[in-house]
Structure formats: C-alpha cells, structure tokens
Design an enzyme around this catalytic site. Structure first.
Site, PDB file in Angstrom:
ATOM      1  N   ASP A 169      -6.288  -6.330  -6.262  1.00 36.32           N
ATOM      2  CA  ASP A 169      -5.919  -5.230  -7.161  1.00 36.32           C
ATOM      3  C   ASP A 169      -5.905  -5.680  -8.619  1.00 36.32           C
ATOM      4  O   ASP A 169      -6.097  -4.863  -9.522  1.00 36.32           O
ATOM      5  CB  ASP A 169      -4.511  -4.711  -6.816  1.00 36.32           C
ATOM      6  CG  ASP A 169      -4.505  -3.873  -5.545  1.00 36.32           C
ATOM      7  OD1 ASP A 169      -5.580  -3.401  -5.155  1.00 36.32           O
ATOM      8  OD2 ASP A 169      -3.418  -3.708  -4.965  1.00 36.32           O
ATOM      9  N   HIS A 179       2.446   2.989  -3.162  1.00 33.06           N
ATOM     10  CA  HIS A 179       1.636   3.697  -4.153  1.00 33.06           C
ATOM     11  C   HIS A 179       1.992   5.179  -4.218  1.00 33.06           C
ATOM     12  O   HIS A 179       2.069   5.761  -5.291  1.00 33.06           O
ATOM     13  CB  HIS A 179       0.139   3.602  -3.797  1.00 33.06           C
ATOM     14  CG  HIS A 179      -0.550   2.467  -4.477  1.00 33.06           C
ATOM     15  ND1 HIS A 179      -0.756   2.436  -5.824  1.00 33.06           N
ATOM     16  CD2 HIS A 179      -1.105   1.324  -3.992  1.00 33.06           C
ATOM     17  CE1 HIS A 179      -1.401   1.322  -6.152  1.00 33.06           C
ATOM     18  NE2 HIS A 179      -1.623   0.624  -5.053  1.00 33.06           N
ATOM     19  N   HIS A 199     -52.326  19.749  -9.791  1.00 32.08           N
ATOM     20  CA  HIS A 199     -52.087  18.327  -9.526  1.00 32.08           C
ATOM     21  C   HIS A 199     -53.407  17.639  -9.161  1.00 32.08           C
ATOM     22  O   HIS A 199     -53.739  16.570  -9.677  1.00 32.08           O
ATOM     23  CB  HIS A 199     -51.090  18.154  -8.375  1.00 32.08           C
ATOM     24  CG  HIS A 199     -49.671  18.389  -8.765  1.00 32.08           C
ATOM     25  ND1 HIS A 199     -49.225  19.559  -9.331  1.00 32.08           N
ATOM     26  CD2 HIS A 199     -48.567  17.590  -8.662  1.00 32.08           C
ATOM     27  CE1 HIS A 199     -47.920  19.470  -9.561  1.00 32.08           C
ATOM     28  NE2 HIS A 199     -47.495  18.287  -9.162  1.00 32.08           N
ATOM     29  N   GLN A 257       0.829  -1.199   0.000  1.00 30.20           N
ATOM     30  CA  GLN A 257       0.000   0.000   0.000  1.00 30.20           C
ATOM     31  C   GLN A 257       0.866   1.253   0.000  1.00 30.20           C
ATOM     32  O   GLN A 257       0.644   2.180  -0.785  1.00 30.20           O
ATOM     33  CB  GLN A 257      -0.904  -0.005   1.237  1.00 30.20           C
ATOM     34  CG  GLN A 257      -2.014   1.001   1.168  1.00 30.20           C
ATOM     35  CD  GLN A 257      -2.874   0.758  -0.044  1.00 30.20           C
ATOM     36  OE1 GLN A 257      -3.240  -0.371  -0.342  1.00 30.20           O
ATOM     37  NE2 GLN A 257      -3.163   1.796  -0.786  1.00 30.20           N
ATOM     38  N   GLU A 262     -10.481   1.937   2.705  1.00 31.26           N
ATOM     39  CA  GLU A 262     -10.706   1.477   1.336  1.00 31.26           C
ATOM     40  C   GLU A 262     -10.503  -0.040   1.262  1.00 31.26           C
ATOM     41  O   GLU A 262     -11.334  -0.756   0.731  1.00 31.26           O
ATOM     42  CB  GLU A 262      -9.701   2.202   0.419  1.00 31.26           C
ATOM     43  CG  GLU A 262      -9.834   1.870  -1.045  1.00 31.26           C
ATOM     44  CD  GLU A 262      -8.658   2.404  -1.859  1.00 31.26           C
ATOM     45  OE1 GLU A 262      -7.646   2.851  -1.260  1.00 31.26           O
ATOM     46  OE2 GLU A 262      -8.746   2.354  -3.099  1.00 31.26           O
ATOM     47  N   HIS A 263      -9.378  -0.513   1.808  1.00 29.80           N
ATOM     48  CA  HIS A 263      -9.069  -1.950   1.825  1.00 29.80           C
ATOM     49  C   HIS A 263      -8.932  -2.399   3.272  1.00 29.80           C
ATOM     50  O   HIS A 263      -8.202  -1.775   4.038  1.00 29.80           O
ATOM     51  CB  HIS A 263      -7.728  -2.228   1.139  1.00 29.80           C
ATOM     52  CG  HIS A 263      -7.621  -1.696  -0.253  1.00 29.80           C
ATOM     53  ND1 HIS A 263      -6.930  -0.535  -0.552  1.00 29.80           N
ATOM     54  CD2 HIS A 263      -8.118  -2.151  -1.424  1.00 29.80           C
ATOM     55  CE1 HIS A 263      -6.995  -0.315  -1.860  1.00 29.80           C
ATOM     56  NE2 HIS A 263      -7.713  -1.275  -2.418  1.00 29.80           N
TER      57      HIS A 263
END
Lengths: 429, 429
Positions: free
Chosen positions: B361, B262, B420, B259, B327-328
């Site tokens: 991934d 990145h 209406h 991770q 996220e993960h």
C-alpha cells in the site's frame, strides 16, 4: 466541395477550432430505453432476448435458436466466394503474425535491498465481440477484434451479431470461423450487450466486451462497464493526409474518398504545403466521386466535414495534426519519417505514397480498430494488451520488511489506518 | 464474526456463489443529478464551480480562489510532520523506480515481404487526478496516481480535491508537490470532473482523468468517458489470504483487519487448508479488533463481508481465488510460488509471511491502485501504460503494395467499399 483553410487567413485559428469542434454525430438519448432493456435481460434472460429480437430484428429466436450452429456457419462459408475467403485467410495470417509480436513479457527482479518485484500477464478468460448487422457488417472487423483476443490466449470468444429479418452475412460468419471465434449468437442491440454482461441460460457471461455498434450498443456498453470490461466507444471514422509537393493528387483524392464513403459522418482532411496540390486534389475528388457506387455518402461526408488546409511550410503540419489527433494519418512527403516523428497524437500513421489507408484496413497486419473523434489524445488502437491483464507481485523477506517497515508504519499512522501499521509492527516485534 | 465455509459442506457451491454475488455497495442513482451538474459546468464554467462548491463543500471559491497557490502548498508542507514527509519521499522514490521499469519500448520491423510495421508510445499530454476529500484523503494515493503519470512523461498533471468547509489535508498537498503535480484545484464532486473534462476559464481541460471518488464522481467519470479517457471505476477494497498450516494466525488476523478498517464495505477473506488455523485466526481477529481505533468500521466489515473458507488441500485454493479475483491476494504457504503460478485473476499478489499488504500500500514500489470487485478478471492495476498511448506505423513501398494489393481490393469489394479498392488500384495501374 470541402472547406478550404489557410494558415495565412486572419481567422484561421477560429475556423480551425470550429473544424475540431464540429459535431459529426447527433448524440441520441437512448439511455432510459437501454437501461430498461438491460434490466429486462438481467431478470428474464433468454425470454427477454426473444422478445427484443422480435421487436427490433423481426426474427423469432424460438424458431431459429439463439445460437448460430456450426452447420450454419459451415454452410455460410460454402456460400462465400473462394477468392474472398482466401483474401480473408491471408489477412488473418498477417494480423495474427503482427499481433503475436505484441505479447508482453512477464518480469521479476530484485531491487537493491532485495525486495522481489514483478508482474505476470494473463489472458482474459472470455470475451464478447459485438458485430453490427446490416450494411456495417464487416468481416475484416471480425478478424481485427477476434484475432488479437485469440493471440492473447482468450479461451472463449463469443460473438453476437443481429440478424435483421433473419439475415446474417455469410462472410461475417466465415470470418468468425477463420478467426477462431468459439460461439456465435444471432442477437444485437442493447439486449446482446446485456446477455454478454449478465449471462442468460443460453449465453454464458463474458469478462470483457469489444466491438463497435450503434447508439444503443454504445450506451449499453457504457452502462455495463465495471460488471465487464469494455473497449472504447467508437465514433465515425476519419483520415488526415499530410502531403507536400511530391503528393500525387489522384492518389490522395482516392484516399480521402475511401474514408468519406464509410459514412456521411466520416471526415477526410488534407494538410498540404502546396496550394496547387490543394487545387488538384479538390478537382480529383470531384472527378472520382462520379465513379463511386457510394458517391452519395462520400459526397455528403466531403461536403459537410471535409477540409483542405494549406500551410506555408510542411513543418507546420505536425502541430495541426496533433490538434486533430486523427484516427488515420497518411504522410506523403519527402521527409515523411521526420514529420512522423513530430506527431504525438494519431491512431495509426501510414508512411509514404504507397501505403493507402485501405492496406491497413485489411491486410497490413496492424489493427484497424483505432481511436476516433480525437480520442487518440489518450487511447490506442486495439491490440493484444486489451485482452490481457497484469498481476503485480511483491515479496519481502524479514530483512526487506525491516528496511521498509518503519516508513510503511509512519504512513499508515498518518493516514489514520492504524490496522495497516499494526500488520507491519506485529511482524517486526 | 465472519462466516465460515468448508468445501466439504453439501451447500458449499451455493454459499460460495452467494459470497461472490454479495452486493457490498448500494448503487446510488445519482445519474440525473450528475448530468445536470456536468452540463452546468460545461455551459457556465467557473461560475458553476463556485455555485456547486458553495452548495456541496460550504466554501466560497470567489474568496479562496479555485486554484490552490504554490504558497499555500509550501505552507501546508511546513505543517507536516518531517518524518512523515520523509516516509512519503521514500515511498515516491520507490514507486518511481519501479514504474520506470514499466516504460514500454517502441518497435519497428520489416516483415518477410518488406512491409515496415511498428508502433511508437507517447505520453498523454495532460491528466486530471481526482483526490477525495475528508477521511478518504490519502497522500499515498496521490503518489500512486501522479508518479506513474510523471514517469510516463505526462506534461501536465492537474489535481482536484474538494475542500469541505475550506479544509484541505496538508499531507495531500505535500504529496502532490512531492509527486510533481503541476496544478491543484480545490474542487470536488461531479463539478470537478466536468471542469477537467470540458475546461473552464481557470481549469484547462485534460485528456484523461484518474483517481477514485464517491458515487457522484464515478457517475460523472462514466459520463465524460469518450470526451476524455478514464481509469477504472473503483469499488470497496478487498483482500484474500491463502494460508496453509505454516501461517501465523496473529499476522494473518492483522492483515484481514488492515483491510477491514478501510470501509464497512471492504472485504477480508481467508482460504486455508488448516482448520485449526481457521479457528486461531478467527480468535485473533476478535482479540485484535479491540486494539483498533477504527474497530467499529473493521468489525462491521468483518461481520458483514468477512469469510473463512476451509479447503481439504491448499492446492484447491487457486481455483477459488480465481473465482474471487481479489484486488489483493496474500499467499502464505510452503509452496507460495507454486500456488501463485496457478492463480490467473488477482490485482496484486503478496508472497510469503513477511509481505503484509500494507507494505504494498505504501512503500513496496508497485502500485496500490488495483482492480476491485472481481474486475481483476479483465483489468490491471494502474501503471505507466495508463498514461501512454500507442500509434501504429505502417509503410509499404511499390513492391509491398503489389504483394498486398490484390487481397485488399478483394476485401474492399466484398465489403461494398469500392472506394477502398480504388485507392489501392489507382496506385497499381
């Protein structure tokens, strides 16, 4: 009098394009003002809410309190006409019943090599519901926004509604109670969006904000998107009626006017294969306009944005309807189902002569929060899914890792992410 | 070295809050520049693309053409390593197979009084896919964005990718071909978003834009939202590992570093009930860092945003995980399933020791486009639903209109929308 187009006109393509391109709203540039208000609420919290509400709503929140109390809501309910409350409860029950069917199922499965895949749906913890004040304060919209959230399992629905000059609509408060809204705050505008997004001492922050509002509210939602989730940015409402010779001109005219009475920027369109129906609807609109309390709004909308389009064959209507991508589409024709199946872009379809859009606005059970301004090309009406999120789940055992590992390592290396490849390799050696 | 927290610390609550609040990205204020670029593309079309690409990408589109030709794509494919292409095709097949299961069903039913309700799903007609250039050009992301669109039935997927100094990643082009991307344009930045949203002579407009990008791209997407649909605004990536005493420290360290490599703004977190595992992971991270080509990025990320949180009992981990809304999320524990069921907010969960995030991934089959920066509280990973929209369908006959009409009229009158009410009344008399 609305414009009249015919697909036989030499300049039809141009005029139809112009109809689609017509700007029905002047985009106010309020972005700088909104940014300043949001930042003020983020930094000063409740004090900023007090100041901005004094300025915009002419109300002293230090006296009234920011939160509307349960006693106030009960009292408001007591002020409402009992039959209207009954109708609201009837609508709520139908909306809840329909939306319960939208609850998606969790899934788990094993693929052919034994990898476990799946997903799980969970509700958003807390949702903020923006309700406009003044003339656009619609109790039905409170139900349409809050009920799906509650059906989805949202634990906390916090409603904000501006209280100009201290006034709140009793029916809006009653609808909030009926729909299970947990907290009500008498704040509006960008400051209310800021309070919901960032939180203040009185207003706890929410995870997602839904509901329509003016230019300030729309700009504020756009800005806080990411900090919180938001729904779509709603524009003025529109209806498209597709009708063949079976259409009743008086009924169709009434439906066009029900849309037009919303707003001078609303749009009512008719596509018909029957030129005499076109004439009859046009005449009926003029007749019925005189009967409407909101005739000034409705006639401005019909004059500026209304249109009747005559086609040679009703089978030509779906392609035009897709270009329009209407929020509401009524189909009144012998083969209503067949035509409906041809349409790809519409927020909601109302089938047959006995389904005026107004039924869907209130008591049909489906949601009346629908994509406007051609956004039905990519957006859906509000529903339970808007208040849920999906967590994907993946599990490999040693065998599955062996089966997948080489390809994963190859791709990690190819992307220059050697640490990715290593995290697989270290388990395979 | 990452920070270490323990739930036994007197100041744990504060330090945990600080960890959640840490800003991992400096928000660049590019809004004015982006507004000007978008307007330029809207007015001048291709000419604006040529000018801005010359300025930002140092490329002359008048020479190269704006569109990447099929011959160029085939040639790029020829330049790729065949085993990497095979791995990409393997990934694509698995992604497609998984996403096919996400296709929702249409529904029609009749409620107890005979009202027909339902909905129909249709694909968005055209989608724009933004792919970053340079080091963040990941072929796997092309698959993850384009494959679900194609599975959903999107007729036209148009990809934009900047070509700085004329360079394009052959693997990105090959992935586009594998995923069934229909058109590729060598443009990037806000100008590419403008071209997709408004259209130019060369680039037809799309209905929805997806894909990650830099601050300019994110600001441009935010601005065109409404004209087109957009996906979420992606932030830097993050992983949270929950591990009990069964965790292998070397494997966990490898996942944290996968991770961290990145981006210096990526975040790697570990929650463990085993203090000795915490120490062993920390030592393993330092050892493994030395082996990574991207060690400078990974060590900065781990130093600035990494954290190890020691809890007394692994059963305390899910509540903290929900605050983090990662996220993960990897769960490596005796009772991984039980812990997983406790978690409400996570983009994706990876269960057990043999499911490193890197599998997800690339080749797990589930989507790797997931909600970052705590947005898993309200958002889901990318999927087939993002490329579909739902049209609701309602039909009453005369009997159903009679059953619903009174309540609808009552609510129309209560909201001051007499038109209406009239549209219902006119059918009931």
């Amino acid at each position: 009098m609305a414009i009249r187009l015919s697909t036989r006109d030499a300049d039809f393509a141009e005029r139809f394009d112009a109809l689609l391109a017509a700007k029905r709203e002047v985009a106010e540039d309020v972005d700088a003002a909104v940014a300043a208000i949001l930042e003020d609420v983020r930094v000063r919290g409740d004090a900023a809410l007090v100041d901005h509400s004094r300025r915009f709503d002419r109300i002293d929140l230090e006296t009234t309190g920011i939160r509307v109390t349960a006693e106030e809501i009960d009292a408001a309910e007591g002020d409402c006409d009992p039959e209207t409350l009954q109708a609201l409860a009837f609508a709520r029950d139908r909306i809840e019943a329909h939306h319960r069917r939208q609850m998606p199922a969790n899934e788990t499965y094993h693929d052919p090599i034994g990898v476990q895949l799946g997903h799980r749906w969970t509700a958003v913890d807390s949702v903020g519901l923006y309700v406009p004040g003044g003339t656009a304060a619609y109790p039905s919209s409170v139900l349409m926004n809050a009920a799906p959230a509650k059906v989805a399992g949202v634990g906390r629905v916090a409603m904000v509604v501006p209280s100009p000059d201290g006034k709140l609509s009793p029916l809006v408060l009653a609808a909030a109670k009926l729909a299970g809204v947990d907290e009500v705050f008498r704040i509006g505008g960008a400051q209310a969006i800021g309070a919901l997004a960032y939180g203040t001492a009185t207003v706890r922050p929410v995870a997602k904000i839904v509901g329509p509002g003016n230019a300030f509210v729309a700009a504020a939602k756009r800005r806080v998107f990411g900090t919180v989730g938001i729904d779509m940015i709603a524009g003025p409402s529109e209806v498209l009626v597709i009708a063949d010779h079976t259409g009743n001109p008086d009924w169709i005219a009434a439906d066009l006017l029900a849309q037009a009475e919303h707003d001078v920027a609303a749009q009512s369109l008719l596509i018909t294969s029957d030129p005499s129906l076109a004439d009859a609807v046009e005449a009926a609109v003029e007749r019925q306009l005189a009967l409407l309390p909101r005739r000034e709004i409705a006639s401005a909308s019909w004059r500026d944005f209304g249109a009747i389009i005559v086609v040679d064959d009703i089978a030509d209507a779906p392609a035009l309807a897709d270009r329009i991508a209407a929020e509401h589409l009524e189909i009144i024709a012998e083969d209503a189902d067949g035509l409906s199946e041809q349409v790809r872009h519409a927020g909601a379809i109302f089938l047959g002569p006995h389904t005026p859009e107004a039924i869907g606005d209130y008591v049909g059970g489906s949601n009346h929060v629908l994509p406007t301004a051609r956004t039905a090309r990519f957006a859906s009406g509000l529903g339970v899914l808007d208040f849920l999120k999906r967590t994907s789940i993946l599990r490999c055992g040693p065998e599955q890792l062996r089966a997948l590992g080489a390809a994963a390592m190859r791709l990690g290396e190819a992307e220059g992410l050697h640490g990715h490849a290593r995290s697989v390799a270290i388990r395979m050696n």
